[in-house]
Motif scaffolding. Structure first.
Motif, PDB file in Angstrom:
ATOM      1  N   LEU A 129       0.841  -1.334  -0.050  1.00 50.04           N
ATOM      2  CA  LEU A 129       0.018  -0.023  -0.055  1.00 50.04           C
ATOM      3  C   LEU A 129       0.731   1.329  -0.099  1.00 50.04           C
ATOM      4  O   LEU A 129       0.352   2.300  -0.277  1.00 50.04           O
ATOM      5  N   VAL A 130       2.072   1.296   0.535  1.00 51.47           N
ATOM      6  CA  VAL A 130       2.887   2.488   0.523  1.00 51.47           C
ATOM      7  C   VAL A 130       2.870   3.195  -0.908  1.00 51.47           C
ATOM      8  O   VAL A 130       3.403   2.542  -1.896  1.00 51.47           O
ATOM      9  N   GLY A 131       2.499   4.494  -0.972  1.00 49.17           N
ATOM     10  CA  GLY A 131       2.578   5.078  -2.007  1.00 49.17           C
ATOM     11  C   GLY A 131       1.458   5.199  -2.844  1.00 49.17           C
ATOM     12  O   GLY A 131       1.294   5.928  -3.887  1.00 49.17           O
ATOM     13  N   ARG A 132       0.612   4.370  -2.521  1.00 46.12           N
ATOM     14  CA  ARG A 132      -0.686   4.353  -3.381  1.00 46.12           C
ATOM     15  C   ARG A 132      -1.707   5.478  -3.137  1.00 46.12           C
ATOM     16  O   ARG A 132      -1.818   5.813  -1.849  1.00 46.12           O
ATOM     17  N   ARG A 133      -2.372   6.041  -4.073  1.00 51.25           N
ATOM     18  CA  ARG A 133      -3.574   7.035  -3.740  1.00 51.25           C
ATOM     19  C   ARG A 133      -4.761   5.931  -3.331  1.00 51.25           C
ATOM     20  O   ARG A 133      -5.011   5.195  -3.986  1.00 51.25           O
ATOM     21  N   VAL A 134      -5.489   6.605  -2.434  1.00 52.07           N
ATOM     22  CA  VAL A 134      -6.404   5.881  -1.954  1.00 52.07           C
ATOM     23  C   VAL A 134      -7.748   6.784  -1.752  1.00 52.07           C
ATOM     24  O   VAL A 134      -7.666   8.225  -1.644  1.00 52.07           O
ATOM     25  N   TRP A 135      -8.891   6.075  -1.950  1.00 52.17           N
ATOM     26  CA  TRP A 135     -10.114   6.938  -1.573  1.00 52.17           C
ATOM     27  C   TRP A 135     -10.389   6.627  -0.145  1.00 52.17           C
ATOM     28  O   TRP A 135      -9.934   5.586   0.476  1.00 52.17           O
ATOM     29  N   TYR A 136     -10.651   7.790   0.731  1.00 54.38           N
ATOM     30  CA  TYR A 136     -10.659   7.700   2.157  1.00 54.38           C
ATOM     31  C   TYR A 136     -11.851   8.077   2.719  1.00 54.38           C
ATOM     32  O   TYR A 136     -12.391   9.251   2.320  1.00 54.38           O
ATOM     33  N   TRP A 137     -12.575   7.011   3.449  1.00 47.68           N
ATOM     34  CA  TRP A 137     -14.109   7.601   3.838  1.00 47.68           C
ATOM     35  C   TRP A 137     -13.888   8.314   5.250  1.00 47.68           C
ATOM     36  O   TRP A 137     -13.404   7.684   6.033  1.00 47.68           O
ATOM     37  N   THR A 138     -13.866   9.422   5.380  1.00 50.22           N
ATOM     38  CA  THR A 138     -14.023  10.346   6.302  1.00 50.22           C
ATOM     39  C   THR A 138     -14.970  11.249   6.538  1.00 50.22           C
ATOM     40  O   THR A 138     -15.406  11.810   5.688  1.00 50.22           O
ATOM     41  N   ASP A 139     -15.576  11.603   7.970  1.00 50.17           N
ATOM     42  CA  ASP A 139     -16.557  12.554   7.866  1.00 50.17           C
ATOM     43  C   ASP A 139     -17.678  12.310   7.038  1.00 50.17           C
ATOM     44  O   ASP A 139     -18.530  13.069   6.540  1.00 50.17           O
TER      45      ASP A 139
END
Length: 192
Positions: A129-139
């Motif tokens: 995973l290091v360096g990968r762009r991710v969608w992040y579910w926040t708020d």
């Protein structure tokens, strides 16, 4: 870590990123784009500016993500490459597209002469995973401007990944300034 009860909710996957021909897109200033051509291949991690016309040809200015964030930070000029608009595709989220399980080759097959759809995969199913762009579910919403800076780890029985905002990720590469990282539940992250 001190998470509230809603942090344990598992949201539906984010949308797939579908390539739309630039000649059919509107207002793609700063949009993430795919560049390439049939018979050659495809480049990702690029940003576009508004198209220009030169000698009757529609051209799109493209810069790398790193140069885009350098310019956003006011840390120098970004020099764009002018490329034919017919070789540029704007990545657009397509709601409700879901995500197949990674590893099933038959579901990943695509036409090599068309830019691929980028489907989100649960971070828990993706190695390295290091360096990968991710969608992040926040708020209660997805953000698509984070990068992973760790592999999964455990905190009090919860599986997490450390993430930073993409702008800070590129600043870190450029200047060495350490970003402010945050621990995110792995079930709130999908790779792009």
């Amino acid at each position: 870590m001190g998470f509230d009860d809603s942090a344990f909710d598992v949201p539906e996957p984010p949308p797939a990123l579908v390539p739309v021909p630039a000649v059919r897109a509107f207002d793609f200033h700063s949009a993430r784009v795919v560049f390439g051509a049939a018979g050659c291949g495809w480049q990702f991690d690029l940003r576009a500016d508004d198209p220009v016309t030169r000698d009757g040809m529609l051209l799109v200015p493209l810069i790398s993500e790193a140069d885009y964030y350098r310019a956003v930070d006011g840390d120098g000029d970004a020099y764009a490459s002018l490329v034919p608009a017919e070789d540029v595709y704007v990545q657009r989220p397509e709601p409700g597209t879901g995500a197949p399980r990674p590893g099933y080759l038959i579901e990943r097959l695509s036409d090599p002469d068309r830019p691929p759809v980028r489907r989100p995969y649960p971070a828990s199913d993706v190695p390295s995973l290091v360096g990968r762009r991710v969608w992040y579910w926040t708020d209660g919403a997805f953000r698509d401007d984070f990068r992973c800076v760790s592999e999964p780890f455990e905190v009090d029985g919860d599986f997490c990944v450390r993430v930073v905002e993409e702008r800070a990720w590129y600043r870190w590469q450029r200047t060495g300034m350490l970003p402010k990282a945050q621990d995110a539940f792995i079930h709130h992250l999908w790779t792009q």
